[in-house]
Every structure is written in C-alpha cells, then in structure tokens.
Design a protein around this motif. Structure first.
Motif, PDB file in Angstrom:
ATOM      1  N   ASP A 215      11.939   0.461  -5.245  1.00  0.00           N
ATOM      2  CA  ASP A 215      11.584  -0.907  -4.844  1.00  0.00           C
ATOM      3  C   ASP A 215      12.740  -1.896  -4.934  1.00  0.00           C
ATOM      4  O   ASP A 215      12.527  -3.101  -4.762  1.00  0.00           O
ATOM      5  CB  ASP A 215      10.400  -1.425  -5.676  1.00  0.00           C
ATOM      6  CG  ASP A 215       9.144  -0.615  -5.442  1.00  0.00           C
ATOM      7  OD1 ASP A 215       8.718  -0.508  -4.286  1.00  0.00           O
ATOM      8  OD2 ASP A 215       8.591  -0.067  -6.421  1.00  0.00           O
TER       9      ASP A 215
ATOM     10  N   ARG B 290       3.974  -8.128  -9.742  1.00  0.00           N
ATOM     11  CA  ARG B 290       2.574  -7.708  -9.581  1.00  0.00           C
ATOM     12  C   ARG B 290       1.757  -8.265 -10.738  1.00  0.00           C
ATOM     13  O   ARG B 290       2.237  -8.321 -11.878  1.00  0.00           O
ATOM     14  CB  ARG B 290       2.457  -6.190  -9.542  1.00  0.00           C
ATOM     15  CG  ARG B 290       1.051  -5.700  -9.167  1.00  0.00           C
ATOM     16  CD  ARG B 290       0.957  -4.187  -9.221  1.00  0.00           C
ATOM     17  NE  ARG B 290       1.068  -3.682 -10.592  1.00  0.00           N
ATOM     18  CZ  ARG B 290       1.213  -2.403 -10.905  1.00  0.00           C
ATOM     19  NH1 ARG B 290       1.290  -1.504  -9.957  1.00  0.00           N
ATOM     20  NH2 ARG B 290       1.300  -2.021 -12.172  1.00  0.00           N
TER      21      ARG B 290
ATOM     22  N   ILE C 238      -2.956  -6.086  -1.588  1.00  0.00           N
ATOM     23  CA  ILE C 238      -3.078  -4.770  -0.955  1.00  0.00           C
ATOM     24  C   ILE C 238      -4.298  -4.096  -1.555  1.00  0.00           C
ATOM     25  O   ILE C 238      -4.435  -4.016  -2.778  1.00  0.00           O
ATOM     26  CB  ILE C 238      -1.812  -3.922  -1.179  1.00  0.00           C
ATOM     27  CG1 ILE C 238      -0.612  -4.580  -0.487  1.00  0.00           C
ATOM     28  CG2 ILE C 238      -2.016  -2.511  -0.667  1.00  0.00           C
ATOM     29  CD1 ILE C 238       0.696  -3.837  -0.686  1.00  0.00           C
TER      30      ILE C 238
ATOM     31  N   LYS D 199      -3.358   7.449   3.273  1.00  0.00           N
ATOM     32  CA  LYS D 199      -2.478   6.335   2.916  1.00  0.00           C
ATOM     33  C   LYS D 199      -2.709   5.147   3.835  1.00  0.00           C
ATOM     34  O   LYS D 199      -1.837   4.705   4.559  1.00  0.00           O
ATOM     35  CB  LYS D 199      -1.013   6.782   2.969  1.00  0.00           C
ATOM     36  CG  LYS D 199      -0.680   7.904   1.999  1.00  0.00           C
ATOM     37  CD  LYS D 199       0.760   8.340   2.115  1.00  0.00           C
ATOM     38  CE  LYS D 199       1.082   9.477   1.155  1.00  0.00           C
ATOM     39  NZ  LYS D 199       2.489   9.925   1.287  1.00  0.00           N
TER      40      LYS D 199
ATOM     41  N   TYR E 218      -4.183   1.208   3.829  1.00  0.00           N
ATOM     42  CA  TYR E 218      -4.490   0.084   2.956  1.00  0.00           C
ATOM     43  C   TYR E 218      -4.799  -1.164   3.774  1.00  0.00           C
ATOM     44  O   TYR E 218      -4.252  -1.355   4.870  1.00  0.00           O
ATOM     45  CB  TYR E 218      -3.300  -0.240   2.036  1.00  0.00           C
ATOM     46  CG  TYR E 218      -2.858   0.898   1.151  1.00  0.00           C
ATOM     47  CD1 TYR E 218      -3.765   1.568   0.350  1.00  0.00           C
ATOM     48  CD2 TYR E 218      -1.528   1.292   1.109  1.00  0.00           C
ATOM     49  CE1 TYR E 218      -3.356   2.610  -0.473  1.00  0.00           C
ATOM     50  CE2 TYR E 218      -1.110   2.333   0.293  1.00  0.00           C
ATOM     51  CZ  TYR E 218      -2.032   2.987  -0.493  1.00  0.00           C
ATOM     52  OH  TYR E 218      -1.626   4.012  -1.296  1.00  0.00           O
TER      53      TYR E 218
ATOM     54  N   ALA F 252      -4.166  -5.134   3.921  1.00  0.00           N
ATOM     55  CA  ALA F 252      -3.083  -5.992   3.418  1.00  0.00           C
ATOM     56  C   ALA F 252      -3.153  -7.361   4.082  1.00  0.00           C
ATOM     57  O   ALA F 252      -3.590  -7.502   5.236  1.00  0.00           O
ATOM     58  CB  ALA F 252      -1.722  -5.350   3.683  1.00  0.00           C
TER      59      ALA F 252
ATOM     60  N   SER G  48       9.674   3.889  -2.714  1.00  0.00           N
ATOM     61  CA  SER G  48       8.773   2.728  -2.742  1.00  0.00           C
ATOM     62  C   SER G  48       7.508   3.119  -3.484  1.00  0.00           C
ATOM     63  O   SER G  48       6.942   4.192  -3.237  1.00  0.00           O
ATOM     64  CB  SER G  48       8.427   2.290  -1.318  1.00  0.00           C
ATOM     65  OG  SER G  48       7.375   1.341  -1.323  1.00  0.00           O
TER      66      SER G  48
ATOM     67  N   ILE H 150       4.787   1.688  -3.080  1.00  0.00           N
ATOM     68  CA  ILE H 150       3.734   1.549  -2.067  1.00  0.00           C
ATOM     69  C   ILE H 150       3.912   2.679  -1.065  1.00  0.00           C
ATOM     70  O   ILE H 150       4.923   2.738  -0.364  1.00  0.00           O
ATOM     71  CB  ILE H 150       3.818   0.184  -1.360  1.00  0.00           C
ATOM     72  CG1 ILE H 150       3.683  -0.959  -2.370  1.00  0.00           C
ATOM     73  CG2 ILE H 150       2.733   0.062  -0.288  1.00  0.00           C
ATOM     74  CD1 ILE H 150       3.927  -2.334  -1.777  1.00  0.00           C
TER      75      ILE H 150
ATOM     76  N   ALA I  41       2.378   4.070   2.116  1.00  0.00           N
ATOM     77  CA  ALA I  41       1.409   3.757   3.168  1.00  0.00           C
ATOM     78  C   ALA I  41       1.866   4.285   4.514  1.00  0.00           C
ATOM     79  O   ALA I  41       3.062   4.310   4.818  1.00  0.00           O
ATOM     80  CB  ALA I  41       1.192   2.247   3.244  1.00  0.00           C
TER      81      ALA I  41
ATOM     82  N   ASN J  98      -4.643  -5.007  -5.559  1.00  0.00           N
ATOM     83  CA  ASN J  98      -3.285  -5.079  -6.099  1.00  0.00           C
ATOM     84  C   ASN J  98      -2.660  -6.362  -5.562  1.00  0.00           C
ATOM     85  O   ASN J  98      -2.466  -6.504  -4.354  1.00  0.00           O
ATOM     86  CB  ASN J  98      -2.473  -3.865  -5.657  1.00  0.00           C
ATOM     87  CG  ASN J  98      -3.026  -2.578  -6.240  1.00  0.00           C
ATOM     88  OD1 ASN J  98      -4.032  -2.066  -5.772  1.00  0.00           O
ATOM     89  ND2 ASN J  98      -2.382  -2.056  -7.260  1.00  0.00           N
TER      90      ASN J  98
ATOM     91  N   TYR K 269       0.356  -9.235  -5.456  1.00  0.00           N
ATOM     92  CA  TYR K 269       1.784  -9.466  -5.649  1.00  0.00           C
ATOM     93  C   TYR K 269       2.098 -10.932  -5.399  1.00  0.00           C
ATOM     94  O   TYR K 269       1.596 -11.537  -4.433  1.00  0.00           O
ATOM     95  CB  TYR K 269       2.606  -8.584  -4.702  1.00  0.00           C
ATOM     96  CG  TYR K 269       2.371  -7.108  -4.895  1.00  0.00           C
ATOM     97  CD1 TYR K 269       3.187  -6.348  -5.723  1.00  0.00           C
ATOM     98  CD2 TYR K 269       1.304  -6.476  -4.255  1.00  0.00           C
ATOM     99  CE1 TYR K 269       2.948  -4.998  -5.909  1.00  0.00           C
ATOM    100  CE2 TYR K 269       1.064  -5.116  -4.439  1.00  0.00           C
ATOM    101  CZ  TYR K 269       1.884  -4.388  -5.268  1.00  0.00           C
ATOM    102  OH  TYR K 269       1.657  -3.049  -5.456  1.00  0.00           O
TER     103      TYR K 269
ATOM    104  N   LEU L 163      -1.049   2.310  -6.856  1.00  0.00           N
ATOM    105  CA  LEU L 163      -1.072   2.689  -5.449  1.00  0.00           C
ATOM    106  C   LEU L 163      -0.536   4.101  -5.211  1.00  0.00           C
ATOM    107  O   LEU L 163      -0.701   4.653  -4.125  1.00  0.00           O
ATOM    108  CB  LEU L 163      -0.270   1.688  -4.610  1.00  0.00           C
ATOM    109  CG  LEU L 163      -0.871   0.285  -4.506  1.00  0.00           C
ATOM    110  CD1 LEU L 163       0.005  -0.612  -3.661  1.00  0.00           C
ATOM    111  CD2 LEU L 163      -2.280   0.341  -3.936  1.00  0.00           C
TER     112      LEU L 163
END
Length: 805
Positions: free
Chosen positions: A48, A59, A97, A116, A118, A120, A189, A191, A193, A216, A218, A284
């Motif tokens: 990240d 987060r 998310i 995967k 999500y 968002a 990452s 995440i 997705a 989740n 952020y 995640l």
C-alpha cells in the motif's frame, strides 16, 4: 597489480579445488537465501505504499466488549465515514468499501462466480491510486448500478471488445453498467478486488444504524492533521451515536454500560501498516504478519552468517599452506597492508563467484520459492536493478566480512619463523575457530528445534478433536442460486447411494470471520444479561451431517412445528449464561436487531472449533435456517472424483445456467492455518539449508585435519591402532563442539518456541523427546559429516604417509 592479484586468486582456487568448492557453495547458498528473504521482506514492507497519498490515508477500526466477549474488527457502521467527513475538521475525504462475499456475474447466458467484488464510494479514486485505463474517475461510481472492472476481468468477459457502456447481470438480478476499466490492482495491495460496484446501489449504506459494523472505512486526512485529535473526535462522535443504540436495545445509559467493564471505541490505523500489523475480523484479504518478517530476516542473516563462518574457518585452517608464500612476499618487500588487501581481494573475488552462482540458482528455483512464500515473483523481479545490486551488495559485503579476519591473520605472519619452518599454529586461532563451529551448530540446533515444534503443533491442530467430523464432507457454495429449489437439490442428493446426510446452512462451519450479534438471556435486555455470540443458521440435519454431539436437550426436528423459533447453543454460551449442570428445556434467549426476537433453547451442543486454534471457542447460537448459502454433503467412500461429477450433474439438472463451485470441509479447515503451515515449510527448508552449510564446513575442517595429521595417523596405525580408534580420534573434537552448542541452543529454542505457542489458545505441550530428537539428529549429522573423511584416513595405507620420513 589488480590483474596479478586476480591471477593469484584463480590459481589458489584451482590448487585447492575441494576447499574452493566448499567455500563457494556455502557462500552461494547463503547469498541465495539472503537475497530471497530480502526480496520477500521488501515486498511485505511495500504494501500500500504505492498510493501517493498513503501517508494521509487511515482506516477506522472498531474495538468493543460486551459481557466477557471482545470484538476487534476492521469495519465500522454505514454512516461513520460520511459523518466524520462532514463533522471533523482535518478529514479531507472518505471512502467506504463493503465486501459482499462471492457474487455470480452473468453475460450472454454465461455465468461466473467472482469472489473479489466490492461496493465502493465514488471517492475511491480520490484516495487510492488505481490507474484508470478507460472512463472518468470523477464520475465512474457516482450513479446507481455502475461498475468498475479490472483489465483482466474486462478481457475475461469481453475479450477484445470495448467493455465501456456494456452491462453485466449481478446475482441474476441487477444490471450494472461498466463505466470504467482500471489496471489490475498491484499484488502488494491489501485491497484485493476485480470489480467495484457503486455504493449508491447498496441501500443499506444509507441506513443509520450505529450498532452494526459492516463497512471498511478509510479517511483521507489533511496534510499536517493532528492524528490523535482526529482519533479522539471520531471516538467522541461514535460515543454519542452508540449511546443511542445502547438505550434502544439494552435500556442502559453509557456510563452504566462502562461500569460493568464493557467498552467500545474507534481507532485509526495507517493504511501502510494494515498488511503487517492488522489481523482483525472483517479484513479485506489475508494479511501478513510483522513477526514473520522479523523472523525471516533473522533466519536469512543467520544462514548468511553460517556461510561466512565456513569461509573464515576454512581459510584460517588452510593458512599454513600459504605461510611460506606470505614469508617470501614479506622478505621481498611486501607490506602488511598490501598483503591484507590481496587476501581481501581474493575473498571478494570468491564472493563474486558465489553471487553469480546464486543469481543463476535464483532463476532456476524461483517457482519453488513462490510456492514456499505464497508470493508471485517473476523473472523480472530477479532482473530488476534493485534486486541485482542488492544481492551483489549482500555477496560482496559477505566476502568482505568473511575475509577480514583471515586476511589480517595471514598478513600477520612473521617471515623469519615461517621460513625456518616454525609452526604458525596458534591456540587462540584454534579457540576462535572452535567458537565459530559452536556458533554454527547453535544456529542449526535452534532451527532444528523450531522445525520440530512447529511441525508437531501443526499436526496437533490437524489431529485435534474439533467437536465435529471434518472428513468426507463436501460443501457446495452459492446455494442461494438454487432459489426455491434448494430443498429439491437436497432431496435429489439424498437419493444417491454415496450420500449419507445433507444440510443447508448460511455459512461455512469453519471460518476466521464469523457473523456475530448481541444476545440477551431471557426476554428483557439489560447491561448484565447481554453478550456477543457467533450466529449460524442451519436446517434440521446440520448436527447429524457435521457429526456433532448434543450435550443436553435435543436436536432440531422437522416433525416439531415449534422448532422454527427454537435454537441450540454451545457449551461456552451456556457457561456464560450461568446455566446449571442439568439443563432444563424451555429457557429463552433473544437476538438483537431492529427489535428483540425471542427463541426457546431446546439443547446445548458440545463445543466445537469453528475458528482457528489461536482463539478460544466463542459463544454460539445455532438458529433454524431461513438462509440458503451452502449445502454440506456427508458422503460415503473415497472416490471424490465420482462424487464431484454426480453432485455437479444434480446441480445442473436444477440450475443449468448457474456456475457450480465447491470445496471440502477439511480443505477449508486447513486454510485456516495457511500462514502457520507456510511458516513451518519455510523454517523446515531453511533448517535443511543451514544443515547443508554446517556440514560443508565440517567436511572441509575434518578433511584439513586429516591432511594435517596424516603422518600421525600413519604412525598410530603402524603401532597397532585400529580403524575405529582413528575415526574416534578425528571425530571426537567435533562431537564435543556440537554437544557444547546444545548447552546454549536448547534453552534459547525452548524459550522461543514456548513464546510462539502462547499465540495458540489450543496448543501442545513442549516435550523432552522433541529436544532429544534434535540432539540425536544433530549428533548423527555431525558424525556422518566427518565420518567419510575420517574413515578414508583410517583405512589409508600408512606406508604412503610415512614414505617421506
């Protein structure tokens, strides 16, 4: 001069081929391991950090306690993010998310299951650096029923066609228009997705319920924002909002709630820390562990140290062979600094050769390392400038460190003593060399103990009675796709001879992320009688299918109408409720939601582990099932291929256009311990490598010793010494050194493994025989390493060794 030194170094290598091979092989192994671990650790630390705004992204995590149950989750209530953005100065933006499990995606009557996907917020691209290939990041997720997909998913569904503006059917119901295509998310990452759906499509995201944590969240903070002040502000807002929920559901004010030891709060975690330092419910993806990064770094350094020790030991042991060379050079004008430089140059040259071998070896063993580490490194990673120069630096630094002491040792010879034939052997040098051998086997012994303990703990987890029978159970996923035909599917399966029992549930029996809710003993909620409990919704055949046991009371029955409002509880919840040993049917509990729903407790089920063994069994309530998500099939026989074929055929006969997916319960169980299993494999491999390196060093030393004492051995044999006594003569010193290393290694290994086992609520005890196995194994390895050369020397013809006397 440099060219001359290079020629000398090459001649020395060719003159002592075996010692050169041992030196280079050991160093190459050390550099290879250190380079791989550098690659692994660098990848783990990079998670990240590719987001330009990573330093300002945090987060929001939730922690709380109700009764004797504590919850720590990476998720927050639905309106937490929008509220914090609106009310807290310093919060520049936010993004939620929402994971939604697996979803079925359909295009032109072809369906796929995607895991995967999500929901968002449209602010996704304001926070995260997910480069858009097509579409506008400002508007991509603003409208209802819009979707953003990765390039891989676009190719999977549309091939070479332009996906922009086209639509996909989600879960056989909703039509989503593709408004953007992004690059595949980086592997580093947290995440993970393949598709983002617009949050505006998810109605729950607009419902104000500060008692549920499902998102989740952020936050993007302003530059220079006061992190501690913002953390206090979000907790303050949540404090007030949650107080309303407490009054609504538990009829208790916030202060009374806290007086009984309960608590709740929100906290901020930097996005760059999530992968290594977060292991909460609601993550995640599967995160790494900082402990393992430190551990692997230490192991890599220790293995490199083993290789360096080999180099030092062999070089100093062979010093006498170069004594006359040093004496003549000094007599002819060579100075100490020049000789030191020459010998250092030779060690660096050897390390360079080791680096070349390590680079070639890394290319040929990369797939094995990927399997071992769970990563997806490619040749491009090995050929990157960063890896090449880093591994070369490791190799040259190792050569420098390995060569300093031997270079100073060789350059310090007194030419007169050397040329007169006076022995240059030194007791201090021997003590130093022996100390290095002890340190080598100290490292090897510790790694051996760790490997044995980890293996046995993993075996203990696999073999432990989990409270249910995990063998021969197949689980069909996404059973909701069957709709009203789920019971028909179950009935058809039961007609097949290989099927013993079938049960429909809303969740997997084993999971690291169970669904939890607040439970009240009786009908009236209060601060004293509420507790957090895991929930699972099942049909009447669940207990039988899973091979569970009823401790008190009875199981669900399809013949009893009232069981639709009945529940089973596990022994842990019964204990929390304070039930006596002799349970009487008919006691009640209530589940919190928009309103309290009361159930009659008809039985207490024996505790079973539905999570991993790191945590104690939680309280659980088993409800009659209104949800269909999984179909569990207990089968008879070992022909899994036929089973899969028949179950899939039954599925297709009912839902031909729906994707069929499955797993086996024992596989799901093993997946819970994937990180620990990987740790075990890595330690085992590196232990094996450390043994090889240590044995290479011993082989070199015993060969040297046999050469040095060849005339002594000849005299002993002429005087009547047997082969066994010669082998003992050459082996006993090394055996003593290895046994000395045990005195230091065993306490360190015991302490380290005892600390590691504390991470498991259910763990084996450290047994004396585990250490005894390691001691005997290390002694056997030592004896095998030295015995070949010792036996060879023992059976050599003494006439040849004494001929020159």
């Amino acid at each position: 001069m440099f060219q001359n030194y290079l020629k000398i170094a090459w001649r020395i290598l060719m003159k002592s081929k075996m010692y050169s091979l041992l030196n280079i092989s050991g160093l190459a192994l050390g550099v290879l391991c250190a380079s791989y671990i550098y690659l692994y650790v660098g990848n783990e630390l990079s998670y990240d950090r590719f987001h330009p705004l990573a330093d300002n992204i945090y987060r929001v995590n939730f922690s709380g306690q109700l009764g004797d149950q504590i919850v720590n989750t990476a998720q927050t209530p639905s309106l937490a993010g929008p509220t914090f953005k609106e009310q807290i100065p310093g919060v520049k933006n936010m993004c939620r998310i929402k994971p939604n499990g697996s979803m079925v995606i359909k295009l032109d009557h072809v369906s796929f299951t995607e895991t995967k996907v999500y929901f968002a917020d449209s602010t996704l691209f304001d926070l995260f650096n997910f480069p858009i290939l097509q579409g506008d990041p400002m508007t991509a997720l603003k409208e209802t029923n819009t979707a953003v997909i990765t390039a891989s998913l676009a190719k999977k569904y549309f091939g070479q066609s332009n996906p922009m503006g086209q639509s996909l059917i989600i879960d056989n119901d909703d039509l989503y228009k593709i408004t953007a295509v992004i690059q595949d998310l980086p592997l580093n990452s947290h995440i993970e997705a393949d598709m983002f759906l617009s949050m505006t499509s998810y109605s729950d995201s607009r419902v104000e319920n500060w008692g549920n944590t499902n998102y989740n969240t952020y936050l993007l903070l302003e530059n220079g924002a006061n992190i501690s002040h913002i953390a206090e502000s979000i907790s303050s807002i949540f404090y007030k909002k949650f107080a309303v929920e407490l009054r609504k559901y538990l009829n208790v004010d916030i202060e009374e709630f806290k007086k009984t030891g309960n608590f709740f709060y929100l906290s901020l975690m930097p996005i760059s820390k999530i992968h290594l330092y977060s292991d909460l419910e609601g993550e995640l993806g599967v995160n790494g562990k900082s402990t393992y990064v430190y551990l692997f770094s230490i192991i890599g350094l220790l293995i490199l140290a083993l290789a360096i020790i080999n180099f030092i030991n062999l070089t100093t042991a062979l010093a006498s062979k170069r004594a006359k060379e040093v004496g003549i050079r000094k007599v002819t004008g060579a100075v100490k600094s020049g000789l030191t430089g020459q010998f250092l140059g030779e060690s660096i040259f050897i390390s360079f050769l080791a680096w070349v071998i390590a680079i070639v070896g890394s290319a040929s063993t990369l797939s094995l390392f990927n399997d071992l580490s769970g990563k997806q490194f490619g040749i491009s990673d090995l050929m990157s400038v960063r890896f090449i120069f880093s591994s070369l630096f490791i190799a040259l630094l190792s050569g420098l460190l390995a060569g300093i002491y031997p270079a100073l040792f060789l350059a310090s010879y007194t030419p007169i003593k050397v040329l007169k034939g006076i022995s240059i052997a030194s007791g201090n040098k021997s003590i130093f060399r022996n100390g290095l051998v002890v340190f080598q086997f100290f490292i090897t012994t510790v790694l051996l103990v760790c490997s044995v303990v980890v293996f046995n703990q993993l075996k203990y987890m696999r073999d432990r009675n989990m409270g249910f029978d995990k063998e021969q159970i197949m689980t069909v996923k996404n059973a909701y796709l069957l709709g009203q035909s789920a019971k028909t599917f179950k009935e058809k399966l039961l007609q097949q001879s290989f099927v013993k029992s079938v049960s429909i549930t809303n969740s997997l029996t084993v999971t690291n992320d169970p669904n939890t809710s607040s439970i009240v003993k009786g009908r009236i909620a209060s601060n004293e009688n509420a507790i957090l409990a895991a929930n699972i919704f099942v049909d009447e055949d669940y207990v039988k299918t899973m091979g569970m046991k009823i401790a008190q009371g009875r199981d669900f029955s399809s013949l009893i109408t009232g069981d639709s409002t009945s529940v089973l509880i596990n022994e842990e919840l019964a204990k929390s409720f304070g039930y006596p040993d002799h349970y009487s049917e008919g006691q009640e509990l209530s589940r919190m939601g928009d309103q309290l729903i009361t159930y009659r407790i008809i039985g207490i089920i024996k505790n079973f582990n539905f999570g991993n063994l790191r945590e104690r069994i939680r309280p659980m309530v088993i409800y009659p099932s209104p949800y269909t998500a999984y179909v569990n099939i207990r089968f008879d026989g070992k022909d899994a291929a036929t089973l899969i074929k028949n179950v899939e055929a039954t599925w297709k006969s009912i839902a031909a256009d729906q994707p069929f997916s499955y797993t086996f319960l024992d596989q799901s169980f093993n997946n819970l311990f994937e990180a620990d299993q990987r740790l075990g494999r890595i330690i085992s491999v590196f232990t094996f490598i450390s043994i090889i390196i240590a044995c290479l060093g011993l082989l070199g030393l015993v060969t040297y010793m046999a050469e040095q004492r060849i005339k002594e051995i000849g005299v002993r044999k002429v005087l009547g010494a047997g082969a066994f006594s010669i082998v003992v003569l050459l082996s006993k010193d090394f055996i003593r050194l290895v046994m000395l290393s045990f005195l230091f290694a065993i306490p360190v290994a015991w302490y380290s493994m005892n600390k590691w086992l504390q991470n498991f609520a259910y763990r084996m005890d450290l047994k004396w025989w585990m250490f005894a196995i390691v001691v005997l194994g290390a002694l056997a390895i030592t004896f095998i390493s030295v015995s070949y050369q010792a036996i060879k020397a023992a059976f050599a013809n003494p006439i040849k060794s004494l001929r020159t006397e």
